[in-house]
Motif scaffolding. Structure first.
Motif, PDB file in Angstrom:
ATOM      1  N   ARG A  48       0.898  -0.958  -0.243  1.00  0.00           N
ATOM      2  CA  ARG A  48      -0.324   0.129  -0.124  1.00  0.00           C
ATOM      3  C   ARG A  48       0.752   1.361   0.033  1.00  0.00           C
ATOM      4  NH1 ARG A  48      -5.780   0.345  -0.937  1.00  0.00           N
ATOM      5  NH2 ARG A  48      -5.987   2.643   0.207  1.00  0.00           N
ATOM      6  N   GLU A  49       1.637   2.597  -0.888  1.00  0.00           N
ATOM      7  CA  GLU A  49       1.010   3.262  -1.330  1.00  0.00           C
ATOM      8  C   GLU A  49       0.855   4.349  -0.070  1.00  0.00           C
ATOM      9  OE1 GLU A  49      -2.357   4.536  -2.923  1.00  0.00           O
ATOM     10  OE2 GLU A  49      -0.900   2.359  -2.638  1.00  0.00           O
ATOM     11  N   LEU A  50       1.730   5.635   0.366  1.00  0.00           N
ATOM     12  CA  LEU A  50       1.515   5.788   1.586  1.00  0.00           C
ATOM     13  C   LEU A  50       1.163   7.493   0.827  1.00  0.00           C
ATOM     14  CD1 LEU A  50       1.268   6.591   4.219  1.00  0.00           C
ATOM     15  CD2 LEU A  50       2.798   7.835   4.724  1.00  0.00           C
ATOM     16  N   TRP A  51       1.439   7.638  -0.159  1.00  0.00           N
ATOM     17  CA  TRP A  51       1.418   8.748  -1.416  1.00  0.00           C
ATOM     18  C   TRP A  51       1.777   8.646  -2.902  1.00  0.00           C
ATOM     19  CZ3 TRP A  51       4.997  12.178  -3.637  1.00  0.00           C
ATOM     20  CH2 TRP A  51       3.707  13.788  -4.462  1.00  0.00           C
ATOM     21  N   ALA A  52       1.189   9.080  -3.403  1.00  0.00           N
ATOM     22  CA  ALA A  52       1.112   9.643  -4.838  1.00  0.00           C
ATOM     23  C   ALA A  52       1.068  10.685  -5.648  1.00  0.00           C
ATOM     24  CB  ALA A  52       0.669   8.368  -5.681  1.00  0.00           C
ATOM     25  N   PRO A  53       1.709  11.221  -6.039  1.00  0.00           N
ATOM     26  CA  PRO A  53       1.560  12.840  -6.605  1.00  0.00           C
ATOM     27  C   PRO A  53       0.207  12.443  -7.864  1.00  0.00           C
ATOM     28  CG  PRO A  53       3.050  12.030  -7.758  1.00  0.00           C
ATOM     29  CD  PRO A  53       2.516  10.743  -6.904  1.00  0.00           C
ATOM     30  N   GLU A  54      -0.814  13.439  -7.754  1.00  0.00           N
ATOM     31  CA  GLU A  54      -1.620  13.635  -8.491  1.00  0.00           C
ATOM     32  C   GLU A  54      -0.425  13.661 -10.309  1.00  0.00           C
ATOM     33  OE1 GLU A  54      -4.186  16.606  -8.325  1.00  0.00           O
ATOM     34  OE2 GLU A  54      -5.461  15.647  -6.466  1.00  0.00           O
ATOM     35  N   SER A  55       0.085  14.729 -10.328  1.00  0.00           N
ATOM     36  CA  SER A  55       0.675  15.034 -11.806  1.00  0.00           C
ATOM     37  C   SER A  55       1.741  13.620 -12.563  1.00  0.00           C
ATOM     38  CB  SER A  55       1.734  15.700 -11.172  1.00  0.00           C
ATOM     39  OG  SER A  55       3.113  15.455 -10.835  1.00  0.00           O
ATOM     40  N   GLU A  56       1.457  12.353 -11.858  1.00  0.00           N
ATOM     41  CA  GLU A  56       2.424  10.955 -12.019  1.00  0.00           C
ATOM     42  C   GLU A  56       3.876  11.759 -12.591  1.00  0.00           C
ATOM     43  OE1 GLU A  56       0.502   8.895 -15.133  1.00  0.00           O
ATOM     44  OE2 GLU A  56      -1.519   9.706 -14.229  1.00  0.00           O
ATOM     45  N   CYS A  57       3.904  12.593 -12.166  1.00  0.00           N
ATOM     46  CA  CYS A  57       5.229  12.654 -12.220  1.00  0.00           C
ATOM     47  C   CYS A  57       6.724  12.041 -11.295  1.00  0.00           C
ATOM     48  CB  CYS A  57       6.207  15.058 -12.674  1.00  0.00           C
ATOM     49  SG  CYS A  57       4.792  14.967 -14.212  1.00  0.00           S
ATOM     50  N   PHE A  58       7.713  12.021 -11.375  1.00  0.00           N
ATOM     51  CA  PHE A  58       8.806  11.183 -10.342  1.00  0.00           C
ATOM     52  C   PHE A  58       9.298  12.877 -10.043  1.00  0.00           C
ATOM     53  CE2 PHE A  58      13.024  10.248  -9.496  1.00  0.00           C
ATOM     54  CZ  PHE A  58      12.265   9.280  -8.544  1.00  0.00           C
ATOM     55  N   GLU A  59       9.612  13.152 -10.668  1.00  0.00           N
ATOM     56  CA  GLU A  59       9.883  14.975 -10.332  1.00  0.00           C
ATOM     57  C   GLU A  59       9.250  15.283  -8.806  1.00  0.00           C
ATOM     58  OE1 GLU A  59       9.482  14.574 -12.768  1.00  0.00           O
ATOM     59  OE2 GLU A  59      11.045  14.545 -13.771  1.00  0.00           O
ATOM     60  N   ASP A  60       7.796  15.508  -9.046  1.00  0.00           N
ATOM     61  CA  ASP A  60       7.227  15.820  -7.963  1.00  0.00           C
ATOM     62  C   ASP A  60       7.517  14.624  -6.489  1.00  0.00           C
ATOM     63  OD1 ASP A  60       6.196  17.868  -9.059  1.00  0.00           O
ATOM     64  OD2 ASP A  60       4.337  16.757  -9.930  1.00  0.00           O
ATOM     65  N   VAL A  61       7.259  13.068  -7.424  1.00  0.00           N
ATOM     66  CA  VAL A  61       7.680  12.496  -5.942  1.00  0.00           C
ATOM     67  C   VAL A  61       8.899  12.936  -4.962  1.00  0.00           C
ATOM     68  CG1 VAL A  61       8.513  10.158  -4.890  1.00  0.00           C
ATOM     69  CG2 VAL A  61       7.096  10.664  -7.318  1.00  0.00           C
ATOM     70  N   LEU A  62      10.199  13.365  -6.010  1.00  0.00           N
ATOM     71  CA  LEU A  62      11.441  13.887  -5.232  1.00  0.00           C
ATOM     72  C   LEU A  62      11.274  15.300  -4.628  1.00  0.00           C
ATOM     73  CD1 LEU A  62      13.892  13.545  -7.955  1.00  0.00           C
ATOM     74  CD2 LEU A  62      13.442  11.763  -5.917  1.00  0.00           C
ATOM     75  N   ALA A  63      10.359  15.953  -4.706  1.00  0.00           N
ATOM     76  CA  ALA A  63       9.452  17.082  -4.387  1.00  0.00           C
ATOM     77  C   ALA A  63       8.595  16.792  -2.981  1.00  0.00           C
ATOM     78  CB  ALA A  63       8.721  18.156  -5.305  1.00  0.00           C
ATOM     79  N   HIS A  64       8.707  15.833  -2.996  1.00  0.00           N
ATOM     80  CA  HIS A  64       7.981  16.021  -1.574  1.00  0.00           C
ATOM     81  C   HIS A  64       8.655  14.990  -0.642  1.00  0.00           C
ATOM     82  CE1 HIS A  64       4.510  14.046   0.394  1.00  0.00           C
ATOM     83  NE2 HIS A  64       5.442  12.679   0.578  1.00  0.00           N
ATOM     84  N   LEU A  65      10.534  14.427  -1.277  1.00  0.00           N
ATOM     85  CA  LEU A  65      11.156  14.542  -0.232  1.00  0.00           C
ATOM     86  C   LEU A  65      12.109  15.829   0.158  1.00  0.00           C
ATOM     87  CD1 LEU A  65      11.918  10.918  -1.342  1.00  0.00           C
ATOM     88  CD2 LEU A  65      10.244  11.347   0.521  1.00  0.00           C
ATOM     89  N   ARG A  66      12.253  16.641  -0.737  1.00  0.00           N
ATOM     90  CA  ARG A  66      13.012  17.768  -0.885  1.00  0.00           C
ATOM     91  C   ARG A  66      13.298  18.353   0.698  1.00  0.00           C
ATOM     92  NH1 ARG A  66      12.272  20.038  -5.798  1.00  0.00           N
ATOM     93  NH2 ARG A  66      13.332  17.674  -6.760  1.00  0.00           N
ATOM     94  N   GLY A  67      11.951  18.842   1.066  1.00  0.00           N
ATOM     95  CA  GLY A  67      12.052  19.467   2.284  1.00  0.00           C
ATOM     96  C   GLY A  67      12.790  18.280   3.758  1.00  0.00           C
ATOM     97  N   ARG A  68      12.538  17.586   3.463  1.00  0.00           N
ATOM     98  CA  ARG A  68      12.073  16.441   4.689  1.00  0.00           C
ATOM     99  C   ARG A  68      14.199  16.155   4.878  1.00  0.00           C
ATOM    100  NH1 ARG A  68       8.484  11.723   3.279  1.00  0.00           N
ATOM    101  NH2 ARG A  68      10.213  10.930   5.278  1.00  0.00           N
ATOM    102  N   ASP A  69      14.717  15.849   6.335  1.00  0.00           N
ATOM    103  CA  ASP A  69      15.407  15.960   6.903  1.00  0.00           C
ATOM    104  C   ASP A  69      15.980  14.519   6.556  1.00  0.00           C
ATOM    105  OD1 ASP A  69      18.178  15.375   8.057  1.00  0.00           O
ATOM    106  OD2 ASP A  69      17.415  15.493   9.577  1.00  0.00           O
ATOM    107  N   LEU A  70      16.533  14.352   4.944  1.00  0.00           N
ATOM    108  CA  LEU A  70      16.890  12.525   5.062  1.00  0.00           C
ATOM    109  C   LEU A  70      18.339  12.002   6.057  1.00  0.00           C
ATOM    110  CD1 LEU A  70      15.763  12.216   1.267  1.00  0.00           C
ATOM    111  CD2 LEU A  70      14.444  11.974   3.741  1.00  0.00           C
TER     112      LEU A  70
END
Length: 376
Positions: free
Chosen positions: A121-143
């Motif tokens: 089960r996925e926790l989140w998926a972008p409406e745009s279907e763009c991988f760039e938006d997946v990366l943007a979803h992670l960009r502001g986090r401390d990884l």
């Protein structure tokens, strides 16, 4: 092209290039039933995607060796191939259970479908279907210290992996399959010539690797600039979705793609787009003025506006996707031969265009380029 256009066959008289290798018969059939004349030049191999079983098995063992914190699923076919291979090796259930403990991010509905069919089960998926938006979803986090596994598709995602590592993440990529180039490049070279000579009305693209393959072919044949100029003015680059369209951004090529990333909506988009371009493009500007472009004639509020070649070339680029930004580099490449000396030539052409159709008709977008100020 003088053939009449009717409602049953809205693409009659239009010549469309197809670059697909998969589902090509379906796509060509959809276009020809609507009256289009189709030129096919496969950009990629017609054989199934190449899978290096040993490489995939080694990457899988690496994934299983330690806990996965975040898992990025990028394609449905990639997930299916990977999970099927794991079942064949006898470790399918183990892999699913291992990934189930991770935060799963999926690029689009196809990968979501495969995940759910396998109990993930996925926790989140972008409406745009763009991988760039997946990366943007992670960009502001401390990884820092976060272990991320990325399921690759036909192209390497090493640059994305490097970007995540810069945020402190530990990244493992899983190369499920590789997309190979077409065995015989001759049809692709012919397609490049047809585009460069503006002998096509549109070209369809169903994957980012296909875009890269066509542009590589244009470089190899010495016709890259001609191809880019043609896409910026006379030939529509029709993409199946935003992921495919993004592959054109580095070349300054404007694209069109449907809201749903599927083959049928892309063809329906062409049904509406191509006849409207031939009949004359009517644009309502933000300042209330009406712009009508028909062949080489431009009318502003019903009054014909004479344009010299340079501002006419700029207007053609801005009209490919009205309201969207076109870079200075793209406009520079579109200027007539002998006038594309520097970006100053673009500024002069834009100034002349504004003088002709209205000072507020063309907006400057700082550090990006220009766009036509169309009404909302």
């Amino acid at each position: 092209m003088s053939a009449a256009i009717d409602e049953a066959r809205p693409l009659t008289g239009f010549r469309i290039g197809v670059t697909a290798a998969r589902k090509v018969d379906e796509q060509i059939g959809m276009l020809t039933r609507r009256g289009a004349d189709v030129e096919w030049g496969a950009a990629l191999s017609t054989e199934p995607n190449h899978i290096d079983d040993a490489e995939l098995r080694a990457a899988t063992e690496q994934v299983l060796a330690r806990r996965v914190d975040v898992f990025l699923a990028t394609t449905g076919i990639g997930m299916k191939v990977w999970l099927d291979a794991a079942q064949r090796w006898g470790i399918g259930e183990r892999l699913v259970a291992h990934l189930a403990d991770a935060e799963i991010l999926a690029r689009g509905p196809k990968s979501v479908g495969v995940l759910r069919r396998n109990g993930l089960r996925e926790l989140w998926a972008p409406e745009s279907e763009c991988f760039e938006d997946v990366l943007a979803h992670l960009r502001g986090r401390d990884l820092s210290g976060v272990r991320i596994v990325v399921q690759e598709h036909g192209q390497s995602l090493s640059m994305a992996a490097h970007a995540l590592r810069r945020q402190g993440a530990e990244v493992t990529t899983v190369p499920v399959y590789r997309v190979a180039s077409a065995e015989d490049p001759t049809p692709m070279f012919r397609l490049v010539d047809l585009i460069a000579d503006r002998a096509l009305d549109a070209v369809t693209f169903t994957s980012a690797p296909a875009v890269a393959a066509l542009m590589d072919a244009s470089v190899a044949t010495g016709r890259r600039d001609d191809v880019i100029a043609a896409f910026q003015s006379a030939v529509v680059a029709a993409c199946v979705g935003p992921v495919t369209a993004a592959a054109f951004e580095m070349w300054g090529v404007p694209t069109l793609f449907p809201e749903r990333s599927r083959l049928a909506p892309m063809v329906r988009m062409l049904e509406l787009e191509l006849p409207s371009r031939r009949d004359g493009l009517e644009i309502l500007l933000a300042d209330g003025r009406q712009l009508l472009v028909h062949s080489d004639r431009v009318l502003a509020d019903g009054v014909e506006v004479p344009l010299s070649p340079a501002p006419a070339a700029v207007l053609s680029c801005l009209l490919v996707n009205p309201g969207h930004v076109v870079s200075r580099q793209a406009l520079l490449a579109a200027l007539p031969s002998g006038q594309a000396g520097s970006e100053h030539a673009v500024e002069m052409a834009v100034a002349r265009l504004r003088a002709a159709i209205g000072t507020r008709a063309v907006l400057t977008v700082v550090k990006r380029g220009y766009r036509l100020a169309v009404a909302a």
